[in-house]
Write an enzyme that holds these catalytic residues in place. Structure first.
Site, PDB file in Angstrom:
ATOM      1  CG  HIS A 118       0.219   4.241  -8.036  1.00  0.00           C
ATOM      2  ND1 HIS A 118      -0.642   3.164  -8.070  1.00  0.00           N
ATOM      3  CD2 HIS A 118      -0.130   4.944  -6.797  1.00  0.00           C
ATOM      4  CE1 HIS A 118      -1.475   3.404  -7.080  1.00  0.00           C
ATOM      5  NE2 HIS A 118      -1.066   4.110  -6.518  1.00  0.00           N
ATOM      6  CG  HIS A 119       1.880  -2.297  -7.846  1.00  0.00           C
ATOM      7  ND1 HIS A 119       1.886  -3.060  -8.918  1.00  0.00           N
ATOM      8  CD2 HIS A 119       2.297  -3.139  -6.990  1.00  0.00           C
ATOM      9  CE1 HIS A 119       2.475  -4.257  -8.702  1.00  0.00           C
ATOM     10  NE2 HIS A 119       2.732  -4.149  -7.570  1.00  0.00           N
ATOM     11  CB  ALA A 120      -2.389   1.868 -10.862  1.00  0.00           C
ATOM     12  CG  ASN A 130      -0.294  -4.216 -12.129  1.00  0.00           C
ATOM     13  OD1 ASN A 130       0.713  -4.445 -11.449  1.00  0.00           O
ATOM     14  ND2 ASN A 130      -0.676  -2.885 -12.314  1.00  0.00           N
TER      15      ASN A 130
END
Length: 483
Positions: A138-140, A308
Site C-alpha cells: 500500500h502507498h501508505a 512518503n
C-alpha cells in the site's frame, strides 16, 4: 505512538473500489541459481524468517472509532505469513501476455486493511522456467524509493548469502497503545491544527503569483489543467491491465552522452515517442503536447516525517514534435525550466498540507467525484504519471533466485488512467505500465513502442557527427532526484 503522517494517511483516505492505492512490482527470478532449487513452501519459510524481524512488514493500521486524527501503526500480534505469501499458476503457455493478465488481475483487488498492507504472489508456470513474484504494498507504507529499497532488503548479493540489510538495526515494532490514549492524543493534535494552518498559509499563497510571473517569462513548468484529453483521461474502473518491457541502460546512456542531456530526459523522450505512436495509431494524437506528472523524491531534503517523502513536477512531453532529436532537445530544455521552478517550491509543501487531510471528507469527495464522472467534465490536470526509480546497479538474488526483471507498477487515478514507471536494474531499464483496462485495453502496443522509440534515438545518436550538444553538460545540471 507511531501515528501515520498526513500524506501516508491520505493514500488510505483516497482509496476506493476503483482507485486502488497500492504499488506493485513483478520480480522475475532465475530458479536455476537457487541453492536448494525452488519449492513454494521453502520459499515462503525463508520469507517468513526475513520479514519477521522487519517491523515494516508486520505493522498494520489501527483506527479507534473516536479517533479525530490520523490512524496509528501497531504490530500485528497475530501475523501469519500464509495470509501474505501465496501462489498462482499462470495459464499455459505462460508467455508474457498470460503473466501480465495474472498480474493485472492481482492488481485489481484491494489489500486487507485488517492485516499488514502487503502481499506477495508467487507465479509458477512461466514458459521459460522462471519464477515470478508479484508484490503489492500500500502507498501508505511506501513510496517509489522506499518500496524498491524495502524489496531490495529481502535480497542478497549472492544466491546463498544473507540479505543485503542483514545485521542492520531495525526500529522496534510499534506496540499497541490503549485506544483512550490514541483518542486523547488525536484530540490534542486536532486542537493545534489552526495554528499550523496559520503558519503554512502565507508561504503557500505566494506559489500562484510566482507561477504566473514565471509563466509570463517562459520560466514555469506546465500548469495543471492545461493537458489535452486522450482516451486514458477519464473515469477509471477497478480493473487493471499491465504490460512490461526491458531495455539496456547502456543504450540510454549512449543517447544521453551524445546529446549532453540526462537519463531522465531520454526516458521522458522515449515515453513521448511511444505515446505519439500509440495515439497516432488510434487517430487521437493531440495537436498540443501531453503533460506528465513526474514524482520527485525529497528524501534527505525535508524534515517532514513519514514514509512518503515525495513531491511532484509537471513535465511537457513535447509529443507535438515529430522529429525524435528535436523532441529530446525540447524536453531537455523544458526540464531545466521545470526543475528550476520546482526548486522554488518547499520540499515539504505536499506533506505539510496533507496533515490537514480529513478521512471522512476525503473519502466522500473521492466517491462523489468518481460517481459523477467529474474527471470528464473539467480540463485534464495531467495525462499520465511517469516515474523514474533508482534500483540496484548490480545483480541481486531474491530467495536465491537471480532477479532477471524488476518491473514496477504504480497507482492510476481518475482523470489519469495510465502510469509508466521505469526502474534501473543491473544495467537495464525495467519498465512497468499499468492502466485502467477499459481506458487502455491494448497496453502491449504501448509497451512494444518503447524499445522502438529508444532505437530511434540511438540511431540518431550514432549518426551524430557534430560536436555541438544542446543544453548544459550533465555536470552543470542538477536534476531533481527521481521518486
Amino acid at each position: 505512538m507511531d501515528r501515520l503522517r498526513g500524506l501516508d494517511a491520505s493514500f488510505l483516505y483516497f482509496e476506493s473500489n476503483t482507485m486502488l492505492m497500492h504499488v506493485c512490482g513483478l520480480l522475475v527470478l532465475d530458479q536455476s541459481t537457487m541453492p536448494d532449487g525452488y519449492e513454494f513452501s521453502r520459499l515462503r519459510d525463508h520469507l517468513k524468517e526475513r520479514v519477521g524481524g522487519n517491523p515494516a512488514f508486520r505493522r498494520k493500521v489501527h483506527n479507534p472509532v473516536l479517533n479525530l486524527d490520523h490512524p496509528v501503526w501497531v504490530d500485528d500480534e497475530q501475523f501469519d505469513i500464509e495470509h501474505h505469501v501465496r501462489r498462482v499458476i499462470v495459464p499455459a503457455p505462460g508467455d508474457r501476455e498470460q503473466v501480465a493478465a495474472v498480474c493485472g488481475d492481482l492488481a485489481s483487488h484491494p489489500l486487507d486493511r485488517n492485516r499488514p498492507l502487503w502481499e506477495m504472489w508467487v507465479l509458477e508456470g512461466l514458459e521459460d522456467g522462471s519464477i515470478g513474484v508479484m508484490t503489492k504494498m500500500h502507498h501508505a507504507t511506501v513510496d517509489g524509493v522506499s518500496g524498491a529499497s524495502l524489496i531490495s532488503e529481502l535480497c542478497s548479493l549472492e544466491p546463498g548469502a544473507p540479505p543485503i540489510a542483514a545485521g542492520a538495526p531495525k526500529p522496534a515494532a510499534p506496540a499497541r497503545p490503549r485506544d483512550a490514549r490514541i483518542v486523547v492524543d488525536g484530540a490534542l493534535r486536532l486542537a493545534t491544527r489552526p495554528v499550523k494552518f496559520a503558519r503554512l498559509l502565507p508561504p503557500t499563497l505566494g506559489v500562484l503569483p510566482e507561477w504566473i510571473q514565471r509563466s509570463s517569462r517562459g520560466k514555469a513548468m506546465p500548469a495543471p489543467f492545461t493537458a489535452p484529453r486522450t482516451s486514458f483521461n477519464g473515469t477509471i474502473t477497478g480493473h487493471r491491465a499491465v504490460a512490461f518491457t526491458r531495455m539496456d541502460l547502456a543504450d540510454v546512456k549512449e543517447v544521453k552522452n551524445a546529446f549532453g542531456c540526462t537519463v531522465n530526459d531520454v526516458v521522458l523522450t522515449m515515453c513521448s515517442g511511444a505515446l505519439r505512436q500509440y495515439l497516432a495509431d488510434r487517430d487521437e494524437l493531440p495537436d498540443s503536447s501531453l503533460v506528465a506528472m513526474v514524482p520527485v523524491s525529497v528524501h534527505g531534503k525535508t524534515k517532514a516525517e513519514g514514509t512518503n517523502k515525495v513531491s511532484g513536477m509537471f513535465a511537457s512531453l513535447a509529443s507535438d514534435i515529430a522529429d525524435a532529436v528535436e523532441r529530446l532537445a525540447s524536453i531537455a530544455e523544458q526540464n531545466l525550466v521545470a526543475k528550476d521552478h520546482h526548486k522554488t517550491l518547499s520540499a515539504s509543501l505536499l506533506q505539510d498540507w496533507a496533515q490537514f487531510a480529513a478521512p471522512n471528507t476525503f473519502a466522500l469527495a473521492v466517491r462523489v467525484y468518481s460517481k459523477l464522472r467529474l474527471a470528464e467534465r473539467h480540463p485534464v490536470i495531467h495525462n499520465l504519471v511517469i516515474s523514474n526509480v533508482p534500483g540496484p546497479p548490480m545483480p541481486i538474488y531474491f530467495m536465491g533466485g537471480r532477479v532477471t526483471g524488476f518491473f514496477p507498477f504504480g497507482p492510476v487515478f481518475d482523470g489519469a488512467g495510465l502510469n509508466v514507471t521505469v526502474l534501473s536494474n543491473d544495467g537495464h531499464l525495467d519498465v512497468g505500465l499499468i492502466a485502467c483496462r477499459e481506458l487502455a485495453p491494448e497496453l502491449w502496443d504501448l509497451a512494444d513502442n518503447l524499445p522502438i522509440a529508444l532505437d530511434e534515438l540511438l540511431s540518431a545518436a550514432r549518426k551524430k557527427t557534430a560536436p555541438a550538444k544542446f543544453g548544459p553538460s550533465p555536470k552543470q545540471r542538477q536534476p531533481a532526484s527521481p521518486a
